[in-house]
Design an enzyme around this catalytic site. Sequence first.
Site, PDB file in Angstrom:
ATOM      1  N   GLY A 426       0.798  -1.220   0.000  1.00  0.00           N
ATOM      2  CA  GLY A 426       0.000   0.000   0.000  1.00  0.00           C
ATOM      3  C   GLY A 426       0.829   1.267   0.000  1.00  0.00           C
ATOM      4  N   SER A 455       3.234  -7.379 -19.079  1.00  0.00           N
ATOM      5  CA  SER A 455       2.656  -7.698 -17.773  1.00  0.00           C
ATOM      6  C   SER A 455       1.756  -8.925 -17.839  1.00  0.00           C
ATOM      7  CB  SER A 455       1.844  -6.507 -17.252  1.00  0.00           C
ATOM      8  OG  SER A 455       2.632  -5.346 -17.195  1.00  0.00           O
ATOM      9  N   HIS A 576      -0.875   0.036 -13.070  1.00  0.00           N
ATOM     10  CA  HIS A 576      -0.296   0.788 -14.192  1.00  0.00           C
ATOM     11  C   HIS A 576      -1.225   1.909 -14.667  1.00  0.00           C
ATOM     12  CE1 HIS A 576       3.296  -1.621 -14.712  1.00  0.00           C
ATOM     13  NE2 HIS A 576       2.580  -2.733 -14.669  1.00  0.00           N
TER      14      HIS A 576
END
Length: 646
Positions: A426, A455, A576
Amino acid sequence: SFPKSRAFRLPYLLCSMTVVAIMQCQKPLFGIFKFQVSFILPSSHFVTRLGSWESHGKSCQTRRQQPSTLAGTFRILACRNSSIAMPYAESIGIVQHVSFTHRAGSFRATAPILTASDKISEPPSIPECDSLLHEIGDRIELADRDRKPTTKYRGENVSSSKTIQRKSASSLTLELCESYLSLPDKHPSSWEESDPKKMLIDLLLTERFDIDQESIASAMDNARSRPLRSSDILRLRNLCTPKYERIFHYILGSAKQDLGVAFLVKLRRDIRDAIHYWKFVQQNEEQDEQGKQRGQDLIPSTDLTKLQTLERNIQTILTSLFRPGVLDLQRITYQESAASIIEQIAFQEAVHPLQSLQDLKTRLGPGRRCFAFFHPALPNKPLVFVHVALLQEIPTSMSDLQYATESNATCATFYSITNTEPGLAGVDLGNHLIKSVVSVLQKEFPKLTSFSTLSPIPKFRNWLEGKIVRYHEGLREKQQSKLDSRHDVSNSSLRFMDDDLFHPTELQQLERIFSSHTPLLDLLETLKSPNWHIDDEGNDSDLVGKLQPILMKLAAYYLVVERHYGRPLCPVAKFHIRNGAEMYRLNYMADTTSKGMRNSCGMMINYHYLLDEIETNRTQYEINYNVMVKEGVKCCLNSVGPDHDN
């Protein structure tokens, strides 16, 4: 046992070996013997590792004048670029020698024999963390009141002045941090009522260290009885701030060697584990009553909200500590980086696990880059690291990375980002890492014009499995509702059935492929095997081409259409997109490893970072949840139905 592969032989070797020690002592020995041994290895290499020696669950016993042989497993790592170490062994017991012989070399360590007057001492006891926390609380209360309060804890009356005079602030906080950091890592499921970690966390949730609700209610009554003043607002603000926040800042400001940072990171990791375990035992329908009761004993329902608040407050403190100006960006290389750091990079790789030592050398070699963030308080621990491949174009599969080059590279591809510390989950380290790496690469390679990723799509197959199961449950509910008009469907699977996901023409195509009336279940059963794309001869199966349109469409639907409170369901996409990237292209059969086939059916996606549009994309996403989707992903949604641009 040595593997056959030459890549794992000495001097760069990680192995498990059995060592034998001849022990002579004047009294029986039981339990676990801890020792530290340094070995001489060929080619001026040595190894050192602290290990534990267990007697396979049985008590070990030696008698006077009767040497015994004990066997255990000792894991070692051969380090590079190190000077020769003298043979040395140190043990709680009496180790005469430790030796091991193999064709790669001989290993031997010796230690002086203790006399009969020597006594085998017990390991030093660890101070109790809750007592130290009370002492720190006493010190803070004294500073606030400027007098000598008498506090009661652990069933005794303790004078704060005596406590404070006993140790300095730095010694007190250092002792607390060292005590907590020395505690063994145990999952909350194995915590007992007297476990030091549980006692410390429970203590932080008490009124003394949390929020005093009675004081807040009294202050609010006083504020209502007269015109509101700035002092009343300040008092309410102080009362609404948990006292443990002052404890944490006190520890950070007083602890030597920056151990306060490591203490908070480990404390948050343990709290997160406890919260996740409590949620697991509550949500798992197959959990027996005894397991549920154990979860209730670990964290009562009334304390879960407090525990979550404690975890978020620690995250806020850590976010300020691990800001970009404090973090140190370092490049990891096989020749210059410390062996301990390379070891952590190798073993903590989470996206694409290493296959061999040569694979590690390739990722750290020419045409590749590996960067990691370090913090001054944790100098030998990479917090987050990224692997980059320098290519001439955006790759379509993992196999394209073998063409990495530095000479004519125009595209930098991020293909793995790993956060090594669960206690920092986080804390936005990945975003800062990508920005820092882009800046460094632009200076080193001015010709770079494109920055993208290759990815994975984690949890895609699990999502698809849930959709297919609910789809068939919904079909059964529809049939039952037609037969029985009184059938109540308000709580049935019809509410979760997605009619736009599977087009009738696609279902007919799957029926022809599998020659079945339940093609979706057959599809699900096929995808469970990580080798479904390979036939018996090792070539591509016929299913690869036949299933490509439907799998590409389902993956695009998962990435673009499926949302949770307006945000993408895929965690990698969320990361992203939040950083300002756009969905560029969906790639089929891009990762055919077992992990890639198991998690995402072999598919990967490119996220493209256009430096001039990053801030615009971030703003559009944060305000309107708009996601920039390029044609390489849009074209896969042609059979979904509605238009899903942006």
